[in-house]
Design a protein around this motif. Structure first.
Motif, PDB file in Angstrom:
ATOM      1  N   VAL A  61      -3.085  -7.301   1.081  1.00  0.00           N
ATOM      2  CA  VAL A  61      -2.511  -7.738  -0.186  1.00  0.00           C
ATOM      3  C   VAL A  61      -1.175  -8.415   0.101  1.00  0.00           C
ATOM      4  CG1 VAL A  61      -1.705  -7.028  -2.466  1.00  0.00           C
ATOM      5  CG2 VAL A  61      -3.616  -5.831  -1.395  1.00  0.00           C
ATOM      6  N   ASP A  62      -1.106  -9.711  -0.195  1.00  0.00           N
ATOM      7  CA  ASP A  62       0.114 -10.496   0.053  1.00  0.00           C
ATOM      8  C   ASP A  62       0.641 -10.286   1.472  1.00  0.00           C
ATOM      9  OD1 ASP A  62       0.060 -11.617  -2.490  1.00  0.00           O
ATOM     10  OD2 ASP A  62       1.251  -9.999  -3.352  1.00  0.00           O
ATOM     11  N   GLY A  63      -0.277 -10.296   2.441  1.00  0.00           N
ATOM     12  CA  GLY A  63       0.087 -10.178   3.845  1.00  0.00           C
ATOM     13  C   GLY A  63       0.265  -8.756   4.349  1.00  0.00           C
ATOM     14  N   ARG A 101      -7.025   1.962  -5.238  1.00  0.00           N
ATOM     15  CA  ARG A 101      -8.394   1.995  -5.749  1.00  0.00           C
ATOM     16  C   ARG A 101      -8.919   0.562  -5.730  1.00  0.00           C
ATOM     17  NH1 ARG A 101      -7.959   4.509 -11.155  1.00  0.00           N
ATOM     18  NH2 ARG A 101      -7.210   6.225  -9.906  1.00  0.00           N
ATOM     19  N   TYR A 102     -10.201   0.391  -5.412  1.00  0.00           N
ATOM     20  CA  TYR A 102     -10.803  -0.939  -5.317  1.00  0.00           C
ATOM     21  C   TYR A 102     -12.217  -0.900  -5.891  1.00  0.00           C
ATOM     22  CZ  TYR A 102     -12.887  -5.115  -3.340  1.00  0.00           C
ATOM     23  OH  TYR A 102     -13.536  -6.317  -3.202  1.00  0.00           O
ATOM     24  N   GLY A 138       2.308   2.145  -6.591  1.00  0.00           N
ATOM     25  CA  GLY A 138       3.184   1.058  -7.019  1.00  0.00           C
ATOM     26  C   GLY A 138       2.925   0.599  -8.439  1.00  0.00           C
ATOM     27  N   ASN A 139       1.865   1.141  -9.068  1.00  0.00           N
ATOM     28  CA  ASN A 139       1.478   0.769 -10.431  1.00  0.00           C
ATOM     29  C   ASN A 139       1.348  -0.750 -10.581  1.00  0.00           C
ATOM     30  OD1 ASN A 139       0.680   1.394 -13.026  1.00  0.00           O
ATOM     31  ND2 ASN A 139       2.749   1.285 -13.839  1.00  0.00           N
ATOM     32  N   ARG A 140       0.650  -1.381  -9.604  1.00  0.00           N
ATOM     33  CA  ARG A 140       0.420  -2.835  -9.648  1.00  0.00           C
ATOM     34  C   ARG A 140      -1.075  -3.103  -9.631  1.00  0.00           C
ATOM     35  NH1 ARG A 140       2.913  -6.931  -5.897  1.00  0.00           N
ATOM     36  NH2 ARG A 140       2.149  -8.283  -7.521  1.00  0.00           N
ATOM     37  N   GLU A 141      -1.507  -3.956 -10.539  1.00  0.00           N
ATOM     38  CA  GLU A 141      -2.911  -4.341 -10.600  1.00  0.00           C
ATOM     39  C   GLU A 141      -3.094  -5.690  -9.936  1.00  0.00           C
ATOM     40  OE1 GLU A 141      -4.262  -4.136 -14.624  1.00  0.00           O
ATOM     41  OE2 GLU A 141      -3.638  -2.061 -14.854  1.00  0.00           O
ATOM     42  N   HIS A 142      -4.253  -5.880  -9.319  1.00  0.00           N
ATOM     43  CA  HIS A 142      -4.614  -7.135  -8.657  1.00  0.00           C
ATOM     44  C   HIS A 142      -6.041  -7.487  -9.098  1.00  0.00           C
ATOM     45  CE1 HIS A 142      -1.118  -6.599  -5.997  1.00  0.00           C
ATOM     46  NE2 HIS A 142      -1.480  -5.337  -5.935  1.00  0.00           N
ATOM     47  N   SER A 176      -1.095 -12.476  -6.940  1.00  0.00           N
ATOM     48  CA  SER A 176      -1.145 -11.995  -5.558  1.00  0.00           C
ATOM     49  C   SER A 176      -2.355 -12.572  -4.828  1.00  0.00           C
ATOM     50  CB  SER A 176      -1.177 -10.465  -5.520  1.00  0.00           C
ATOM     51  OG  SER A 176      -2.213  -9.973  -6.343  1.00  0.00           O
ATOM     52  N   THR A 177      -2.351 -12.449  -3.504  1.00  0.00           N
ATOM     53  CA  THR A 177      -3.454 -12.916  -2.660  1.00  0.00           C
ATOM     54  C   THR A 177      -4.050 -11.723  -1.937  1.00  0.00           C
ATOM     55  OG1 THR A 177      -2.366 -15.041  -2.328  1.00  0.00           O
ATOM     56  CG2 THR A 177      -4.081 -14.433  -0.758  1.00  0.00           C
ATOM     57  N   LEU A 178      -5.372 -11.567  -2.060  1.00  0.00           N
ATOM     58  CA  LEU A 178      -6.083 -10.516  -1.345  1.00  0.00           C
ATOM     59  C   LEU A 178      -6.993 -11.151  -0.310  1.00  0.00           C
ATOM     60  CD1 LEU A 178      -5.301  -8.922  -3.991  1.00  0.00           C
ATOM     61  CD2 LEU A 178      -7.418  -7.672  -3.653  1.00  0.00           C
ATOM     62  N   SER A 179      -6.845 -10.725   0.936  1.00  0.00           N
ATOM     63  CA  SER A 179      -7.787 -11.105   1.989  1.00  0.00           C
ATOM     64  C   SER A 179      -8.717  -9.919   2.177  1.00  0.00           C
ATOM     65  CB  SER A 179      -7.055 -11.416   3.290  1.00  0.00           C
ATOM     66  OG  SER A 179      -6.211 -12.528   3.110  1.00  0.00           O
ATOM     67  N   LEU A 180     -10.020 -10.183   2.168  1.00  0.00           N
ATOM     68  CA  LEU A 180     -11.030  -9.127   2.234  1.00  0.00           C
ATOM     69  C   LEU A 180     -11.960  -9.365   3.417  1.00  0.00           C
ATOM     70  CD1 LEU A 180     -11.951  -9.321  -1.545  1.00  0.00           C
ATOM     71  CD2 LEU A 180     -10.518  -7.578  -0.484  1.00  0.00           C
ATOM     72  N   SER A 181     -12.392  -8.280   4.038  1.00  0.00           N
ATOM     73  CA  SER A 181     -13.336  -8.380   5.145  1.00  0.00           C
ATOM     74  C   SER A 181     -14.190  -7.118   5.197  1.00  0.00           C
ATOM     75  CB  SER A 181     -12.558  -8.547   6.464  1.00  0.00           C
ATOM     76  OG  SER A 181     -13.440  -8.547   7.545  1.00  0.00           O
TER      77      SER A 181
END
Length: 186
Positions: A61-63, A101-102, A138-142, A176-181
């Motif tokens: 998440v954001d690097g 959580r995802y 952090g109570n942040r949603e993406h 934000s930017t999410l990189s997923l693998s």
């Protein structure tokens, strides 16, 4: 020169930690998917419809890489060979406290082998992909549910072998930017 009680206590904790083979800080664990310890489970995990996965699932998440996920997969086939592959995951801290959580869904027109399949984000039909990550502490949603963008490249999907491999980058509604693998079986 006398050492303080605090310094001696910290040294004893580190020594005891090392002798017991526990994680004493240092390098974070490998982001392999692991089974929950004890009775701790992800709150969004439903054992009746999801199977625990093994392999690698990496989220950045954001690097910043978020570790170590517990992942479950639910593969729902439809007419015409279309599959909805649901992912449910969390990161649990000590005592089973969720820190991340995802949830996401990959809408696939069928098995993928050889030529990668690109899924646009967000899109709620085959081919497509959408979902969200939540930084609980952090109570942040993406979210990448309705707006946002990006692309997920499915390298392999075999519903018989229960294997999914993909990678991609999504841009969330919150900026934000999410990189997923993934490279998982269930």
């Amino acid at each position: 020169m006398k050492t303080s009680v605090l310094t001696r206590s910290a040294a004893l904790v580190l020594l005891a930690c090392a002798l017991m083979g526990a994680d004493c800080g240092g390098e974070p664990p490998d982001p392999d998917v692991v089974d929950p310890v004890g009775n701790a489970e992800c709150s969004n995990y439903q054992p009746s419809s999801y199977a625990k996965a093994s392999g690698r699932f990496v989220v950045t998440v954001d690097g910043r890489e978020v570790r170590t996920w517990r992942l479950a997969v639910s593969d729902v086939p439809h007419a015409g060979g279309v599959h909805d592959v649901w992912f449910s995951a969390c990161v649990l801290a000590g005592g089973g406290v969720e820190t991340w959580r995802y949830s996401s869904i990959a809408f696939l027109p069928g098995p993928v082998s050889g030529t990668p399949l690109k899924l646009p984000v967000p899109r709620g039909e085959a081919p497509g992909f959408y979902g969200a990550a939540l930084d609980v502490l952090g109570n942040r949603e993406h979210h990448f549910l309705i707006q946002g963008g990006g692309e997920l490249e499915v390298l392999e999907y075999d519903p018989i072998a229960r294997h999914f491999a993909a990678r991609g980058e999504v841009f969330t509604e919150q900026g934000s930017t999410l990189s997923l693998s993934w490279d998982v079986t269930w």
